[in-house]
Design a protein around this motif. Sequence first.
Motif, PDB file in Angstrom:
ATOM      1  N   GLN A  47       0.682  -1.123   0.066  1.00  0.00           N
ATOM      2  CA  GLN A  47       0.021  -0.038   0.070  1.00  0.00           C
ATOM      3  C   GLN A  47       0.937   1.344   0.021  1.00  0.00           C
ATOM      4  OE1 GLN A  47      -2.498  -0.128   3.324  1.00  0.00           O
ATOM      5  NE2 GLN A  47      -3.667  -1.858   2.769  1.00  0.00           N
ATOM      6  N   GLU A  48       0.344   2.232  -0.628  1.00  0.00           N
ATOM      7  CA  GLU A  48       1.254   3.403  -0.640  1.00  0.00           C
ATOM      8  C   GLU A  48       1.087   4.268   0.560  1.00  0.00           C
ATOM      9  OE1 GLU A  48       0.747   7.727  -2.696  1.00  0.00           O
ATOM     10  OE2 GLU A  48       0.694   6.171  -4.128  1.00  0.00           O
ATOM     11  N   VAL A  49       2.043   4.298   1.447  1.00  0.00           N
ATOM     12  CA  VAL A  49       2.058   4.901   2.778  1.00  0.00           C
ATOM     13  C   VAL A  49       1.978   6.568   2.467  1.00  0.00           C
ATOM     14  CG1 VAL A  49       3.336   5.503   4.836  1.00  0.00           C
ATOM     15  CG2 VAL A  49       3.651   3.232   3.469  1.00  0.00           C
ATOM     16  N   ASP A  50       0.962   7.228   3.188  1.00  0.00           N
ATOM     17  CA  ASP A  50       0.787   8.780   3.298  1.00  0.00           C
ATOM     18  C   ASP A  50       1.620   9.118   4.113  1.00  0.00           C
ATOM     19  OD1 ASP A  50      -0.496  10.917   2.072  1.00  0.00           O
ATOM     20  OD2 ASP A  50      -2.061  10.926   3.638  1.00  0.00           O
ATOM     21  N   LYS A  51       2.370  10.074   3.343  1.00  0.00           N
ATOM     22  CA  LYS A  51       3.627  10.708   4.147  1.00  0.00           C
ATOM     23  C   LYS A  51       2.928  11.940   4.779  1.00  0.00           C
ATOM     24  CE  LYS A  51       6.713   9.321   0.708  1.00  0.00           C
ATOM     25  NZ  LYS A  51       7.853   8.654   0.428  1.00  0.00           N
ATOM     26  N   PRO A  52       3.419  12.013   6.232  1.00  0.00           N
ATOM     27  CA  PRO A  52       2.763  12.913   7.005  1.00  0.00           C
ATOM     28  C   PRO A  52       3.298  14.466   6.815  1.00  0.00           C
ATOM     29  CG  PRO A  52       4.370  11.687   8.526  1.00  0.00           C
ATOM     30  CD  PRO A  52       4.207  11.231   7.130  1.00  0.00           C
ATOM     31  N   PHE A  53       4.532  14.483   6.363  1.00  0.00           N
ATOM     32  CA  PHE A  53       5.321  15.929   6.199  1.00  0.00           C
ATOM     33  C   PHE A  53       5.226  16.320   4.904  1.00  0.00           C
ATOM     34  CE2 PHE A  53       7.411  14.678   9.993  1.00  0.00           C
ATOM     35  CZ  PHE A  53       7.253  15.858  10.862  1.00  0.00           C
ATOM     36  N   ASP A  54       4.860  17.710   4.383  1.00  0.00           N
ATOM     37  CA  ASP A  54       4.873  18.155   3.085  1.00  0.00           C
ATOM     38  C   ASP A  54       5.705  19.477   3.454  1.00  0.00           C
ATOM     39  OD1 ASP A  54       2.971  20.304   2.946  1.00  0.00           O
ATOM     40  OD2 ASP A  54       1.666  18.583   3.269  1.00  0.00           O
ATOM     41  N   LEU A  55       6.349  19.959   2.330  1.00  0.00           N
ATOM     42  CA  LEU A  55       6.937  21.484   2.270  1.00  0.00           C
ATOM     43  C   LEU A  55       6.477  22.042   1.193  1.00  0.00           C
ATOM     44  CD1 LEU A  55       9.264  23.018   3.356  1.00  0.00           C
ATOM     45  CD2 LEU A  55      10.876  22.057   1.870  1.00  0.00           C
ATOM     46  N   ARG A  56       5.984  23.342   1.471  1.00  0.00           N
ATOM     47  CA  ARG A  56       5.169  24.106   0.188  1.00  0.00           C
ATOM     48  C   ARG A  56       5.859  25.427   0.120  1.00  0.00           C
ATOM     49  NH1 ARG A  56      -1.006  22.586   0.968  1.00  0.00           N
ATOM     50  NH2 ARG A  56      -0.689  20.367   1.747  1.00  0.00           N
ATOM     51  N   PHE A  57       6.079  25.823  -1.265  1.00  0.00           N
ATOM     52  CA  PHE A  57       6.560  27.172  -1.621  1.00  0.00           C
ATOM     53  C   PHE A  57       5.057  28.090  -2.123  1.00  0.00           C
ATOM     54  CE2 PHE A  57       9.873  23.945  -1.751  1.00  0.00           C
ATOM     55  CZ  PHE A  57      10.747  24.462  -0.831  1.00  0.00           C
ATOM     56  N   GLY A  58       5.284  29.124  -1.861  1.00  0.00           N
ATOM     57  CA  GLY A  58       4.234  30.049  -2.423  1.00  0.00           C
ATOM     58  C   GLY A  58       4.785  31.395  -2.778  1.00  0.00           C
ATOM     59  N   LEU A  59       4.169  31.775  -3.989  1.00  0.00           N
ATOM     60  CA  LEU A  59       4.505  33.289  -4.337  1.00  0.00           C
ATOM     61  C   LEU A  59       3.104  33.705  -4.787  1.00  0.00           C
ATOM     62  CD1 LEU A  59       6.424  35.157  -5.569  1.00  0.00           C
ATOM     63  CD2 LEU A  59       6.239  33.586  -7.780  1.00  0.00           C
ATOM     64  N   GLY A  60       2.946  34.932  -4.428  1.00  0.00           N
ATOM     65  CA  GLY A  60       1.655  35.562  -4.517  1.00  0.00           C
ATOM     66  C   GLY A  60       1.873  37.197  -4.229  1.00  0.00           C
ATOM     67  N   THR A  61       0.811  37.777  -3.992  1.00  0.00           N
ATOM     68  CA  THR A  61       0.741  39.326  -3.717  1.00  0.00           C
ATOM     69  C   THR A  61      -0.398  39.414  -2.304  1.00  0.00           C
ATOM     70  OG1 THR A  61       0.026  41.418  -4.543  1.00  0.00           O
ATOM     71  CG2 THR A  61      -1.248  39.650  -5.339  1.00  0.00           C
ATOM     72  N   SER A  62       0.101  40.658  -1.620  1.00  0.00           N
ATOM     73  CA  SER A  62      -0.930  40.890  -0.587  1.00  0.00           C
ATOM     74  C   SER A  62      -1.002  42.375  -0.447  1.00  0.00           C
ATOM     75  CB  SER A  62      -0.192  40.361   0.712  1.00  0.00           C
ATOM     76  OG  SER A  62       0.597  40.964   1.012  1.00  0.00           O
ATOM     77  N   LEU A  63      -2.206  42.726   0.341  1.00  0.00           N
ATOM     78  CA  LEU A  63      -2.156  44.120   0.754  1.00  0.00           C
ATOM     79  C   LEU A  63      -1.991  44.422   2.253  1.00  0.00           C
ATOM     80  CD1 LEU A  63      -5.449  44.906  -1.109  1.00  0.00           C
ATOM     81  CD2 LEU A  63      -3.339  45.575  -1.789  1.00  0.00           C
ATOM     82  N   LEU A  64      -0.939  45.045   2.283  1.00  0.00           N
ATOM     83  CA  LEU A  64      -0.542  45.065   3.680  1.00  0.00           C
ATOM     84  C   LEU A  64      -0.878  46.657   4.262  1.00  0.00           C
ATOM     85  CD1 LEU A  64       1.766  44.104   5.877  1.00  0.00           C
ATOM     86  CD2 LEU A  64       3.427  45.337   4.604  1.00  0.00           C
ATOM     87  N   GLY A  65      -0.642  46.842   5.634  1.00  0.00           N
ATOM     88  CA  GLY A  65      -0.807  48.116   6.288  1.00  0.00           C
ATOM     89  C   GLY A  65      -2.419  48.036   6.521  1.00  0.00           C
ATOM     90  N   SER A  66      -2.980  49.145   5.870  1.00  0.00           N
ATOM     91  CA  SER A  66      -4.475  49.373   6.258  1.00  0.00           C
ATOM     92  C   SER A  66      -5.145  49.194   4.805  1.00  0.00           C
ATOM     93  CB  SER A  66      -4.889  50.968   6.487  1.00  0.00           C
ATOM     94  OG  SER A  66      -4.009  51.474   5.555  1.00  0.00           O
ATOM     95  N   GLY A  67      -4.359  48.394   3.924  1.00  0.00           N
ATOM     96  CA  GLY A  67      -4.683  47.902   2.591  1.00  0.00           C
ATOM     97  C   GLY A  67      -4.199  48.576   1.448  1.00  0.00           C
ATOM     98  N   ASP A  68      -3.212  49.489   1.785  1.00  0.00           N
ATOM     99  CA  ASP A  68      -2.672  50.456   0.793  1.00  0.00           C
ATOM    100  C   ASP A  68      -1.248  50.207   0.239  1.00  0.00           C
ATOM    101  OD1 ASP A  68      -1.515  50.963   3.062  1.00  0.00           O
ATOM    102  OD2 ASP A  68      -2.178  53.231   3.414  1.00  0.00           O
ATOM    103  N   ILE A  69      -0.813  49.113   0.732  1.00  0.00           N
ATOM    104  CA  ILE A  69       0.659  48.773   0.189  1.00  0.00           C
ATOM    105  C   ILE A  69       0.429  47.259  -0.551  1.00  0.00           C
ATOM    106  CG2 ILE A  69       3.065  48.378   0.890  1.00  0.00           C
ATOM    107  CD1 ILE A  69       2.470  50.055   3.300  1.00  0.00           C
ATOM    108  N   LEU A  70       0.574  47.216  -1.950  1.00  0.00           N
ATOM    109  CA  LEU A  70       0.639  46.141  -2.605  1.00  0.00           C
ATOM    110  C   LEU A  70       2.012  45.399  -2.630  1.00  0.00           C
ATOM    111  CD1 LEU A  70      -0.888  44.338  -4.584  1.00  0.00           C
ATOM    112  CD2 LEU A  70      -0.115  45.706  -6.279  1.00  0.00           C
ATOM    113  N   THR A  71       2.344  44.171  -1.941  1.00  0.00           N
ATOM    114  CA  THR A  71       3.416  43.523  -1.772  1.00  0.00           C
ATOM    115  C   THR A  71       3.478  42.294  -2.660  1.00  0.00           C
ATOM    116  OG1 THR A  71       2.711  42.425   0.021  1.00  0.00           O
ATOM    117  CG2 THR A  71       3.528  44.252   0.550  1.00  0.00           C
TER     118      THR A  71
END
Length: 183
Positions: A19-43
Amino acid sequence: MRTSFFLLFFLLSVQLFAQEVDKPFDLRFGLGTSLLGSGDILTITLENELNYKLTKYFTTGLSLNYGRSNNGVYGTTSYIQGNLNVFISPFKNTRKNDFRIGTGVSLYNVSDTHLLYRWFDSSGELVEINYDVDVRKSYGYNIILEDTYSINSKLLLGLRLFTQPYLNGDINSGVLLKFGVKL
């Protein structure tokens, strides 16, 4: 002959019982955008996250984020952030598609840099530039919606929507495209 037939049958059937053993650990890398502060700084935001599957419904994750902006209210804004989250997968996290809802705590450090003044001499040559740097830290909490698809037994692809209100009044909300690998 009988022994060799039994040995051949046993070797061929081992794959059927594995049976395929489901591995409990995974490592994820993300790339995107966010609005910082009071929503006025696009990062632009980068995330590294280590997840541990507790049960078929619960997962915990530890992540480190970095974000940077060269526009907005300040000349340059950057932040580094640490998060500790718990996720629930209402449809189980054992399928190819894992929809999960998460919450947790966050600590971030933001540096805002802006130009105070420039001084030119009589010939128009720049002599001095002075910048001001504001640094602030705060605790907050996370609200996360994430959907991850298992491309194969090792690779993951996902999308995360998040918002992070902080105690100092700041908020960080955004979206990340995530790539991962099961360890």
